[in-house]
Scaffold this motif. Structure first.
Motif, short mmCIF file in Angstrom:
data_model
loop_
_atom_site.label_atom_id
_atom_site.label_comp_id
_atom_site.label_asym_id
_atom_site.label_seq_id
_atom_site.Cartn_x
_atom_site.Cartn_y
_atom_site.Cartn_z
N LEU A 44 16.87 28.37 8.45
CA LEU A 44 15.45 28.50 8.14
C LEU A 44 15.11 28.07 6.72
N ASP A 45 16.06 28.17 5.78
CA ASP A 45 15.77 27.87 4.39
C ASP A 45 16.43 26.59 3.90
N SER A 46 16.88 25.76 4.84
CA SER A 46 17.38 24.41 4.57
C SER A 46 18.57 24.39 3.62
N ARG A 85 16.35 37.47 8.36
CA ARG A 85 17.34 37.73 7.31
C ARG A 85 18.05 36.43 6.99
N PHE A 86 18.20 36.14 5.69
CA PHE A 86 18.81 34.90 5.25
C PHE A 86 20.30 35.07 5.00
N ASN A 87 21.03 34.05 5.39
CA ASN A 87 22.48 33.98 5.26
C ASN A 87 22.85 33.55 3.84
N ASP A 88 23.86 34.24 3.26
CA ASP A 88 24.30 33.85 1.92
C ASP A 88 25.30 32.70 1.94
N GLY A 89 25.61 32.18 3.12
CA GLY A 89 26.56 31.09 3.26
C GLY A 89 27.92 31.53 3.75
N ASN A 90 28.14 32.85 3.70
CA ASN A 90 29.42 33.41 4.14
C ASN A 90 29.28 34.35 5.32
N GLY A 91 28.10 34.33 5.94
CA GLY A 91 27.87 35.18 7.10
C GLY A 91 27.41 36.57 6.74
N THR A 92 27.01 36.79 5.49
CA THR A 92 26.39 38.05 5.08
C THR A 92 24.89 37.79 4.92
N PHE A 93 24.08 38.74 5.42
CA PHE A 93 22.65 38.52 5.50
C PHE A 93 21.91 39.50 4.60
N GLY A 94 20.91 39.00 3.90
CA GLY A 94 20.17 39.78 2.92
C GLY A 94 19.11 40.67 3.54
N ALA A 95 18.22 41.14 2.68
CA ALA A 95 17.16 42.05 3.11
C ALA A 95 16.23 41.38 4.11
N ASP A 128 23.16 26.79 6.40
CA ASP A 128 23.74 27.87 7.20
C ASP A 128 22.67 28.51 8.08
N ASN A 129 23.13 29.24 9.09
CA ASN A 129 22.21 29.80 10.09
C ASN A 129 21.76 31.20 9.71
N ASP A 130 20.45 31.41 9.75
CA ASP A 130 19.82 32.68 9.41
C ASP A 130 19.46 33.43 10.69
N LEU A 131 19.09 34.70 10.55
CA LEU A 131 18.84 35.57 11.70
C LEU A 131 17.36 35.83 11.92
N LEU A 132 16.99 35.89 13.20
CA LEU A 132 15.65 36.30 13.61
C LEU A 132 15.76 37.30 14.75
N SER A 133 14.88 38.27 14.78
CA SER A 133 14.77 39.15 15.94
C SER A 133 13.30 39.37 16.27
#
Length: 346
Positions: free
Chosen positions: A77-79, A98-108, A82-87
């Motif tokens: 989503l943020d170009s 939630r945005f991916n930090d590049g290592n598969g951990t997602f922020g707020a 890496d792949n970010d999450l939506l629900s």
């Protein structure tokens, strides 16, 4: 795109781990009045499994969503590659991002308001600017909600497009071979698919509808007859069938051909299962506890059904190469058994 689908499919564990036994009856004929009220109270978690590269999966991590998440998807989503999450949080009337930090951990989580009871979330580039925009199927408002991406994962105000009653699923792909992505919804209570064509800038024209069987729960589009354009598929829960309509090349679809499934199909997917270069059919037959598979003859005609037992109440089906052997393996999300079933392609 298949990676995004695989990640999204694994997130369906959230449906399996947040339900009590009272949720596990079959869907009723009225999507909004019944399905939407059965499950997932409170601030429920997304559950993520990490694949090890050898076809096995590590420990799960959970991420809080709004109330009653009905659908998940993962895409950039943020170009940043890496792949970010939506629900789709149906009882909170919102999409959570939630945005991916590049290592598969997602922020707020960042949330975006939808119409009532969003049952499905999806993202694709709708305005031709190279980033992925947000879509939800708002079952309680009989509409698709759309928000454009600003290029860095921020989304603007919502535009809405009226559908038939009770849209349960939304999808976007090029249907008229003009290079932009068009909209589709499965209108569960109207027994139809709604199609909206893109003008190339993310504005969509008047709705065209195509009849399905009873209670289509899921819509998908892919090339089935090897002519280079995307054909229509729906999983018609109340008719125990998959409906197929072939694209004439310009986004006009011919008469429906139907293929019997087991009882109560809630999901349909299509990909090459027998490595012959064409796309085969799969359905998750919720009330039959099975996946149905039909092989394509190369021209969009599908042979006899082969069935594979799942756990109780499979709600979704997907296929992708999980063990790196070049063949697509089967996955089902077994709602009544709180599990994912996996079969390797032999």
């Amino acid at each position: 795109m298949k990676v995004a689908y695989l990640i999204s499919f694994l997130f369906l564990l959230l449906l399996l781990q947040t339900c009590g036994t009272d949720c596990k009856s079959q869907p009723d004929s009225s999507l909004v009045d019944n399905l939407g009220k059965k499950c997932f109270v409170g601030g429920d978690p997304l559950l993520v499994d990490s694949e090890t590269g050898s076809g096995s999966f590590g420990n799960s991590t959970t991420y809080a969503t709004g109330a009653n998440p009905r659908s998940v998807y993962a895409i950039d989503l943020d170009s940043d590659g890496d792949n970010d999450l939506l629900s789709a949080d149906s009882s909170s009337n919102q999409i959570s991002v939630r945005f991916n930090d590049g290592n598969g951990t997602f922020g707020a989580s960042t949330t975006y308001a939808t119409g009532n009871q969003p049952f499905s979330v999806y993202a694709n580039d709708l305005d031709g600017d190279g980033d992925n925009d947000l879509l939800s199927a708002d079952a309680g408002s009989n509409q698709i909600s759309m928000r454009f991406n600003n290029g860095s994962g921020g989304f603007g105000p919502a535009s809405v497009y009226a559908t038939g009653a009770g849209p349960a699923s939304v999808y976007a792909t090029d249907l008229d071979s003009d290079g932009d992505n068009d909209l589709l919804s499965a209108d569960y209570n109207a027994n139809q698919i709604s199609v909206f064509f893109n003008d190339g800038n993310g504005a969509f024209g008047a709705r065209t509808t195509y009849k399905t069987g009873t209670n289509p729960y899921f819509v998908y589009a892919i090339d089935l007859d090897s002519d280079g354009d995307n054909d229509l598929l729906s999983a018609d829960y109340g008719s125990n069938q998959i409906s197929v309509r072939f694209n004439k090349g310009d986004g006009v679809f011919g008469v429906s051909t139907t293929y019997a499934t087991g009882t109560g199909p809630l999901s349909v997917y299509s990909t090459d299962l027998d490595s012959d270069g064409d796309n085969d059919l799969l359905s998750a037959d919720y009330d039959a506890d099975q996946i149905s598979v039909r092989f394509n003859d190369g021209n969009g005609v599908f042979g006899n059904s082969t069935t594979y037992a799942t756990g109780s109440k499979p709600i979704s089906v997907y296929a992708n190469d999980l063990n790196g052997d070049g063949h697509n393996d089967l996955l089902s999300a077994d709602y009544g058994s709180n599990q994912i079933s996996m079969r390797f392609n032999q």
